[in-house]
Design a protein around this motif. Structure first.
Motif, PDB file in Angstrom:
ATOM      1  N   ILE A 147      -8.511  -0.945   6.051  1.00  0.00           N
ATOM      2  CA  ILE A 147      -7.345  -0.093   6.291  1.00  0.00           C
ATOM      3  C   ILE A 147      -6.408  -0.737   7.299  1.00  0.00           C
ATOM      4  CG2 ILE A 147      -6.631   2.087   7.362  1.00  0.00           C
ATOM      5  CD1 ILE A 147      -9.013   3.384   5.973  1.00  0.00           C
ATOM      6  N   ALA A 148      -6.978  -1.286   8.376  1.00  0.00           N
ATOM      7  CA  ALA A 148      -6.148  -1.933   9.390  1.00  0.00           C
ATOM      8  C   ALA A 148      -5.410  -3.133   8.807  1.00  0.00           C
ATOM      9  CB  ALA A 148      -7.017  -2.364  10.568  1.00  0.00           C
ATOM     10  N   ALA A 149      -6.098  -3.920   7.971  1.00  0.00           N
ATOM     11  CA  ALA A 149      -5.477  -5.120   7.405  1.00  0.00           C
ATOM     12  C   ALA A 149      -4.343  -4.764   6.449  1.00  0.00           C
ATOM     13  CB  ALA A 149      -6.532  -5.954   6.679  1.00  0.00           C
ATOM     14  N   VAL A 150      -4.588  -3.808   5.549  1.00  0.00           N
ATOM     15  CA  VAL A 150      -3.549  -3.430   4.580  1.00  0.00           C
ATOM     16  C   VAL A 150      -2.381  -2.748   5.294  1.00  0.00           C
ATOM     17  CG1 VAL A 150      -3.046  -2.061   2.527  1.00  0.00           C
ATOM     18  CG2 VAL A 150      -5.239  -3.239   2.723  1.00  0.00           C
ATOM     19  N   THR A 151      -2.696  -1.939   6.313  1.00  0.00           N
ATOM     20  CA  THR A 151      -1.632  -1.275   7.072  1.00  0.00           C
ATOM     21  C   THR A 151      -0.743  -2.299   7.762  1.00  0.00           C
ATOM     22  OG1 THR A 151      -3.027   0.674   7.430  1.00  0.00           O
ATOM     23  CG2 THR A 151      -1.119   0.415   8.883  1.00  0.00           C
ATOM     24  N   ALA A 152      -1.365  -3.335   8.316  1.00  0.00           N
ATOM     25  CA  ALA A 152      -0.584  -4.375   8.992  1.00  0.00           C
ATOM     26  C   ALA A 152       0.309  -5.128   8.008  1.00  0.00           C
ATOM     27  CB  ALA A 152      -1.523  -5.347   9.703  1.00  0.00           C
ATOM     28  N   LEU A 153      -0.195  -5.328   6.777  1.00  0.00           N
ATOM     29  CA  LEU A 153       0.575  -6.060   5.779  1.00  0.00           C
ATOM     30  C   LEU A 153       1.593  -5.175   5.055  1.00  0.00           C
ATOM     31  CD1 LEU A 153      -2.277  -8.203   4.194  1.00  0.00           C
ATOM     32  CD2 LEU A 153      -0.472  -9.007   5.732  1.00  0.00           C
ATOM     33  N   GLY A 174       0.124   4.257   3.481  1.00  0.00           N
ATOM     34  CA  GLY A 174      -0.028   4.724   2.104  1.00  0.00           C
ATOM     35  C   GLY A 174      -0.753   3.728   1.223  1.00  0.00           C
ATOM     36  N   PRO A 175      -0.296   2.480   1.155  1.00  0.00           N
ATOM     37  CA  PRO A 175      -1.035   1.477   0.378  1.00  0.00           C
ATOM     38  C   PRO A 175      -2.467   1.266   0.868  1.00  0.00           C
ATOM     39  CG  PRO A 175       1.188   0.723   0.814  1.00  0.00           C
ATOM     40  CD  PRO A 175       1.009   1.976   1.602  1.00  0.00           C
ATOM     41  N   ALA A 176      -2.698   1.424   2.173  1.00  0.00           N
ATOM     42  CA  ALA A 176      -4.052   1.279   2.701  1.00  0.00           C
ATOM     43  C   ALA A 176      -4.967   2.365   2.134  1.00  0.00           C
ATOM     44  CB  ALA A 176      -4.033   1.346   4.229  1.00  0.00           C
ATOM     45  N   ALA A 177      -4.453   3.593   2.056  1.00  0.00           N
ATOM     46  CA  ALA A 177      -5.243   4.685   1.486  1.00  0.00           C
ATOM     47  C   ALA A 177      -5.544   4.433   0.017  1.00  0.00           C
ATOM     48  CB  ALA A 177      -4.498   6.009   1.662  1.00  0.00           C
ATOM     49  N   VAL A 178      -4.559   3.937  -0.736  1.00  0.00           N
ATOM     50  CA  VAL A 178      -4.753   3.643  -2.156  1.00  0.00           C
ATOM     51  C   VAL A 178      -5.762   2.505  -2.339  1.00  0.00           C
ATOM     52  CG1 VAL A 178      -3.621   2.825  -4.257  1.00  0.00           C
ATOM     53  CG2 VAL A 178      -2.471   4.495  -2.791  1.00  0.00           C
ATOM     54  N   ALA A 179      -5.683   1.489  -1.485  1.00  0.00           N
ATOM     55  CA  ALA A 179      -6.632   0.377  -1.569  1.00  0.00           C
ATOM     56  C   ALA A 179      -8.053   0.860  -1.327  1.00  0.00           C
ATOM     57  CB  ALA A 179      -6.250  -0.705  -0.561  1.00  0.00           C
ATOM     58  N   MET A 180      -8.213   1.756  -0.350  1.00  0.00           N
ATOM     59  CA  MET A 180      -9.547   2.269  -0.066  1.00  0.00           C
ATOM     60  C   MET A 180     -10.027   3.188  -1.179  1.00  0.00           C
ATOM     61  SD  MET A 180     -11.740   1.629   2.219  1.00  0.00           S
ATOM     62  CE  MET A 180     -13.384   1.997   1.602  1.00  0.00           C
ATOM     63  N   ALA A 181      -9.096   3.900  -1.820  1.00  0.00           N
ATOM     64  CA  ALA A 181      -9.465   4.726  -2.972  1.00  0.00           C
ATOM     65  C   ALA A 181      -9.998   3.852  -4.099  1.00  0.00           C
ATOM     66  CB  ALA A 181      -8.257   5.537  -3.441  1.00  0.00           C
ATOM     67  N   ALA A 182      -9.393   2.682  -4.283  1.00  0.00           N
ATOM     68  CA  ALA A 182      -9.878   1.747  -5.303  1.00  0.00           C
ATOM     69  C   ALA A 182     -11.292   1.270  -4.980  1.00  0.00           C
ATOM     70  CB  ALA A 182      -8.918   0.562  -5.410  1.00  0.00           C
TER      71      ALA A 182
END
Length: 420
Positions: free
Chosen positions: A369-375, A379-387
């Motif tokens: 979550i921290a990595a996707v949020t930084a990039l 919102g995309p971090a939540a979707v990535a974790m849902a995947a």
């Protein structure tokens, strides 16, 4: 691949009685989790009070989880050598020393060291408690017992912050660490009521002079297929659980909710979880582990997928409730599947490796979550974790006890046993 079928613990030929094990099984956990729940929210504040920046304070908080991860494998070796009861007593003593050090700490590095050491003591405590329950509880009651253990821990985490709030207002921030030292001492004293269930196993092992010493590496090699299949599923469960704890408050704050409102949302979610602890264990005992593992991860993934669509307190509370249903139903599932898979010889070492996988997932989820949020953004971090949760549900549907691969292995083994 077939998950090892665990033997019934000694003495299960007679009717099992809950009452004698209630105090030694759940009492120390209730006390330890109460102190843990009180201390955890205060670590960052204590670090800031000692001059840390917000980023440094976050690192100090992370040291608690890092200590648990580092301590998982040695914890298995310690419990195997000295027994669960002695390991629990030693962990309680180290916890008292670490929390007393944090109470007296006048420098940031000393506080950080105390937090890290306390994380290591928690890993020994949790491992030894898990191994003891594996032996003490008959297989037919295992999921309910371990789900209730997870629920006991949740109660402590729920009440602890309220106790901390009172202590800070009535005394000082440092008083919370002294309180945690007291609960650790009480948990250690209550551990004295536990019978040493594996004393005979260790005595027999000492008599077998020719038998090779059971090492963690040997246990991992021997049971690698289980760790690489069911164990990876457990890693994904832990990642899903911890990620929701990370992203929910961040998303709520981004929607400009008041801290008190966020606390109410978390309180409601915690209440939902507690209501579902025992029913989840009953479903696992009656129908199988897979019938809780897969729906639980799917529900947490659904909540994460819907979270970016929420912008009001009510909507966020509904999504938090969906994730709470999944987390509550799966209370104790990591412990239960670990106990199911654990061999008789090398039990503690195996559970150390098992908990290492679970704690790795607990760090990997928030890390993703921290990595996707930084990039990108939350919102995309939540979707990535849902995947990731979707991947976890599919993986567990195949490899969890009762899953497609497990049923196929059982059927194949049965056909091979038939006389031709």
């Amino acid at each position: 691949m077939q998950t090892p079928s665990p033997p019934e613990p000694p003495g299960t030929s007679v009717a099992f009685r809950w009452r004698p094990i209630l105090l030694p099984a759940y009492g120390p956990t209730a006390l330890a989790s109460l102190g843990y729940g009180a201390v955890t929210p205060m670590i960052a504040l204590a670090a800031i009070a000692l001059g840390a920046s917000a980023a440094t304070a976050a690192v100090v908080v992370t040291l608690l989880a890092c200590g648990q991860l580092v301590g998982d494998l040695p914890a298995g070796a310690l419990a195997a050598k000295f027994g669960e009861r002695r390991a629990l007593l030693a962990a309680a003593a180290v916890d008292v020393a670490a929390m007393t050090t944090a109470y007296l700490a006048q420098s940031l590095w000393l506080l950080a060291l105390a937090v890290f050491v306390d994380g290591m003591s928690a890993s020994v405590f949790n491992l030894a408690r898990h191994a003891w329950m594996t032996v003490a509880i008959p297989l037919r009651y295992r999921a309910r017992a371990l789900s209730s253990l997870g629920g006991t821990f949740r109660v402590g985490l729920f009440i602890g912050p309220f106790v901390a709030a009172w202590l800070v207002s009535a005394f000082s921030l440092q008083a919370v660490f002294l309180f945690a030292a007291g609960t650790g001492l009480a948990a250690g004293l209550l551990t004295l009521t536990m019978p040493d269930l594996t004393a005979d196993e260790r005595t027999a092992g000492k008599r077998e002079h020719r038998a090779p010493r059971v090492t963690i590496a040997a246990v991992v090699r021997q049971h690698w297929s289980v760790l690489a299949t069911v164990g990876v599923g457990v890693l994904l469960i832990s990642a899903a659980r911890q990620s929701r704890q990370t992203i929910l408050p961040l998303w709520s704050e981004a929607q400009q909710l008041h801290p008190s409102t966020i606390s109410v949302i978390f309180g409601i979610a915690a209440g939902i979880e507690l209501l579902l602890v025992y029913p989840g264990g009953a479903v696992m005992d009656r129908f199988g582990r897979v019938f809780v593992a897969v729906p639980a991860v799917l529900l947490m993934g659904l909540g994460l997928l819907l979270l970016p669509l929420t912008h009001t307190a009510i909507a966020i509370a509904v999504v938090a409730g969906v994730m709470a249903v999944g987390n509550g139903l799966s209370s104790g599932i990591v412990l239960t599947m670990g106990s199911d898979a654990a061999p008789t010889v090398g039990r503690a070492q195996f559970l150390g490796a098992w908990r290492f996988l679970a704690d790795t997932g607990g760090l990997a989820g928030p890390g993703l979550i921290a990595a996707v949020t930084a990039l990108a953004a939350l919102g995309p971090a939540a979707v990535a974790m849902a995947a990731v949760c979707g991947l976890g549900a599919g993986w567990l549907a195949v490899f969890a006890p009762g899953g497609r691969r497990s049923r196929r292995a059982v059927a194949t083994a049965g056909s091979r046993r038939r006389p031709g």
